[in-house]
Design a protein around this motif. Structure first.
Motif, PDB file in Angstrom:
ATOM      1  N   ARG A 105       0.567  -3.186  -0.739  1.00 12.74           N
ATOM      2  CA  ARG A 105       1.429  -2.581  -1.760  1.00 12.74           C
ATOM      3  C   ARG A 105       2.564  -3.560  -2.041  1.00 12.74           C
ATOM      4  O   ARG A 105       2.795  -4.503  -1.289  1.00 12.74           O
ATOM      5  CB  ARG A 105       1.965  -1.238  -1.267  1.00 12.74           C
ATOM      6  N   VAL A 106       3.279  -3.313  -3.107  1.00 15.20           N
ATOM      7  CA  VAL A 106       4.431  -4.142  -3.455  1.00 15.20           C
ATOM      8  C   VAL A 106       5.671  -3.441  -2.926  1.00 15.20           C
ATOM      9  O   VAL A 106       5.895  -2.256  -3.196  1.00 15.20           O
ATOM     10  CB  VAL A 106       4.525  -4.349  -4.988  1.00 15.20           C
ATOM     11  N   ASN A 107       6.488  -4.169  -2.166  1.00 14.29           N
ATOM     12  CA  ASN A 107       7.700  -3.568  -1.593  1.00 14.29           C
ATOM     13  C   ASN A 107       8.850  -3.602  -2.593  1.00 14.29           C
ATOM     14  O   ASN A 107       8.699  -4.033  -3.739  1.00 14.29           O
ATOM     15  CB  ASN A 107       8.065  -4.231  -0.264  1.00 14.29           C
ATOM     16  N   ASN A 108      10.027  -3.170  -2.151  1.00  9.83           N
ATOM     17  CA  ASN A 108      11.206  -3.103  -3.033  1.00  9.83           C
ATOM     18  C   ASN A 108      11.683  -4.475  -3.494  1.00  9.83           C
ATOM     19  O   ASN A 108      12.466  -4.574  -4.438  1.00  9.83           O
ATOM     20  CB  ASN A 108      12.350  -2.385  -2.320  1.00  9.83           C
ATOM     21  N   PHE A 109      11.233  -5.528  -2.826  1.00 10.16           N
ATOM     22  CA  PHE A 109      11.646  -6.889  -3.183  1.00 10.16           C
ATOM     23  C   PHE A 109      10.606  -7.586  -4.057  1.00 10.16           C
ATOM     24  O   PHE A 109      10.713  -8.770  -4.327  1.00 10.16           O
ATOM     25  CB  PHE A 109      11.905  -7.708  -1.906  1.00 10.16           C
ATOM     26  N   GLY A 110       9.586  -6.838  -4.485  1.00 12.92           N
ATOM     27  CA  GLY A 110       8.561  -7.410  -5.349  1.00 12.92           C
ATOM     28  C   GLY A 110       7.528  -8.248  -4.616  1.00 12.92           C
ATOM     29  O   GLY A 110       6.799  -9.007  -5.231  1.00 12.92           O
ATOM     30  N   LYS A 111       7.449  -8.104  -3.306  1.00 14.58           N
ATOM     31  CA  LYS A 111       6.497  -8.874  -2.498  1.00 14.58           C
ATOM     32  C   LYS A 111       5.406  -7.946  -1.972  1.00 14.58           C
ATOM     33  O   LYS A 111       5.648  -6.769  -1.729  1.00 14.58           O
ATOM     34  CB  LYS A 111       7.208  -9.524  -1.314  1.00 14.58           C
ATOM     35  N   TYR A 112       4.217  -8.501  -1.774  1.00 17.59           N
ATOM     36  CA  TYR A 112       3.137  -7.718  -1.187  1.00 17.59           C
ATOM     37  C   TYR A 112       3.396  -7.508   0.299  1.00 17.59           C
ATOM     38  O   TYR A 112       3.880  -8.399   0.980  1.00 17.59           O
ATOM     39  CB  TYR A 112       1.783  -8.427  -1.345  1.00 17.59           C
ATOM     40  N   GLU A 113       3.062  -6.305   0.771  1.00 24.44           N
ATOM     41  CA  GLU A 113       3.122  -6.016   2.194  1.00 24.44           C
ATOM     42  C   GLU A 113       1.925  -5.145   2.563  1.00 24.44           C
ATOM     43  O   GLU A 113       1.319  -4.507   1.710  1.00 24.44           O
ATOM     44  CB  GLU A 113       4.436  -5.335   2.574  1.00 24.44           C
ATOM     45  N   SER A 114       1.608  -5.110   3.840  1.00 25.66           N
ATOM     46  CA  SER A 114       0.467  -4.366   4.338  1.00 25.66           C
ATOM     47  C   SER A 114       0.741  -2.865   4.306  1.00 25.66           C
ATOM     48  O   SER A 114       1.878  -2.421   4.455  1.00 25.66           O
ATOM     49  CB  SER A 114       0.170  -4.794   5.772  1.00 25.66           C
ATOM     50  N   THR A 115      -0.309  -2.102   4.150  1.00 26.46           N
ATOM     51  CA  THR A 115      -0.193  -0.648   4.228  1.00 26.46           C
ATOM     52  C   THR A 115      -0.636  -0.147   5.606  1.00 26.46           C
ATOM     53  O   THR A 115      -0.911   1.035   5.783  1.00 26.46           O
ATOM     54  CB  THR A 115      -1.080   0.032   3.151  1.00 26.46           C
ATOM     55  N   PHE A 116      -0.661  -1.047   6.576  1.00 27.69           N
ATOM     56  CA  PHE A 116      -1.113  -0.701   7.915  1.00 27.69           C
ATOM     57  C   PHE A 116      -0.297   0.439   8.512  1.00 27.69           C
ATOM     58  O   PHE A 116      -0.823   1.268   9.246  1.00 27.69           O
ATOM     59  CB  PHE A 116      -1.045  -1.938   8.827  1.00 27.69           C
ATOM     60  N   ASP A 117       0.995   0.519   8.166  1.00 31.60           N
ATOM     61  CA  ASP A 117       1.848   1.586   8.707  1.00 31.60           C
ATOM     62  C   ASP A 117       1.379   2.974   8.280  1.00 31.60           C
ATOM     63  O   ASP A 117       1.661   3.966   8.942  1.00 31.60           O
ATOM     64  CB  ASP A 117       3.308   1.381   8.282  1.00 31.60           C
TER      65      ASP A 117
ATOM     66  N   LEU B 160      -1.709   3.854   8.318  1.00 25.90           N
ATOM     67  CA  LEU B 160      -2.875   4.163   9.150  1.00 25.90           C
ATOM     68  C   LEU B 160      -2.517   4.423  10.597  1.00 25.90           C
ATOM     69  O   LEU B 160      -3.272   5.068  11.305  1.00 25.90           O
ATOM     70  CB  LEU B 160      -3.870   2.993   9.093  1.00 25.90           C
ATOM     71  N   VAL B 161      -1.385   3.887  11.036  1.00 29.73           N
ATOM     72  CA  VAL B 161      -1.012   3.986  12.448  1.00 29.73           C
ATOM     73  C   VAL B 161       0.104   5.007  12.606  1.00 29.73           C
ATOM     74  O   VAL B 161       1.094   4.982  11.890  1.00 29.73           O
ATOM     75  CB  VAL B 161      -0.542   2.607  12.960  1.00 29.73           C
ATOM     76  N   LYS B 162      -0.081   5.897  13.547  1.00 27.72           N
ATOM     77  CA  LYS B 162       0.945   6.896  13.824  1.00 27.72           C
ATOM     78  C   LYS B 162       2.001   6.288  14.738  1.00 27.72           C
ATOM     79  O   LYS B 162       1.688   5.698  15.765  1.00 27.72           O
ATOM     80  CB  LYS B 162       0.274   8.092  14.528  1.00 27.72           C
ATOM     81  N   ARG B 163       3.246   6.379  14.325  1.00 28.60           N
ATOM     82  CA  ARG B 163       4.341   5.830  15.142  1.00 28.60           C
ATOM     83  C   ARG B 163       4.572   6.706  16.366  1.00 28.60           C
ATOM     84  O   ARG B 163       4.538   7.923  16.291  1.00 28.60           O
ATOM     85  CB  ARG B 163       5.606   5.736  14.320  1.00 28.60           C
TER      86      ARG B 163
END
Length: 157
Positions: free
Chosen positions: A139-151, A153-156
């Motif tokens: 996904r695109v974060n607030n800074f306009g950069k791509y980041e993983s959506t792994f969070d 899928l994983v329960k904290r």
């Protein structure tokens, strides 16, 4: 709003078919729209539903998506259209194959062509799937950069 023509242009960047030079613009649009509509269900997990409406542009009706599509989404839909287009080619050759016996079919060289098309459609399906998996894993974060959506899928703990 993204015009459907943007996806059509992506599709035509992926294929070459002289048939589209022989038919008129209206028939081409109808054919492209039918392939696009057939390719939408192939996009397994879009972020938002794809909705199409018609608007007036310079007193001419134009089909558009109700939201702006990313270039990535347009590319995934175009690959879906390529799948539909290739399936048409294969189905057409299968019909020809059924009309000829084994020896006659080999003489027409359709067998070799069919084998290559079947291999090609598998490659296109694999690439289409890869593009969709990539799309759903970032996904695109607030800074306009791509980041993983792994969070997601994983329960904290």
């Amino acid at each position: 709003m993204t015009p459907l023509k943007a996806v059509y242009d992506s599709f035509f960047a992926l294929i070459t078919d002289d048939m589209y030079m022989e038919i008129g613009p209206e028939e081409t649009r109808k054919d492209c729209k039918s392939m696009l509509l057939a390719s939408i269900p192939l996009f397994e997990f879009p972020e938002y539903p794809f909705e199409i409406t018609t608007i007036e542009v310079d007193h001419h009706p134009q089909d558009v998506f109700t939201r702006d599509l990313t270039l990535e989404e347009q590319n995934i839909l175009a690959y879906g259209m390529v799948e539909i287009w290739l399936q048409r080619q294969i189905t057409s050759i299968e019909v020809t194959r059924q009309k000829f016996s084994g020896v006659d079919f080999k003489l027409t060289s359709q067998a070799s062509h069919l084998t290559k098309l079947l291999s090609l459609i598998e490659d296109v399906r694999a690439e289409h799937r890869r593009l969709q998996m990539l799309h759903s894993r970032r996904r695109v974060n607030n800074f306009g950069k791509y980041e993983s959506t792994f969070d997601l899928l994983v329960k904290r703990m």
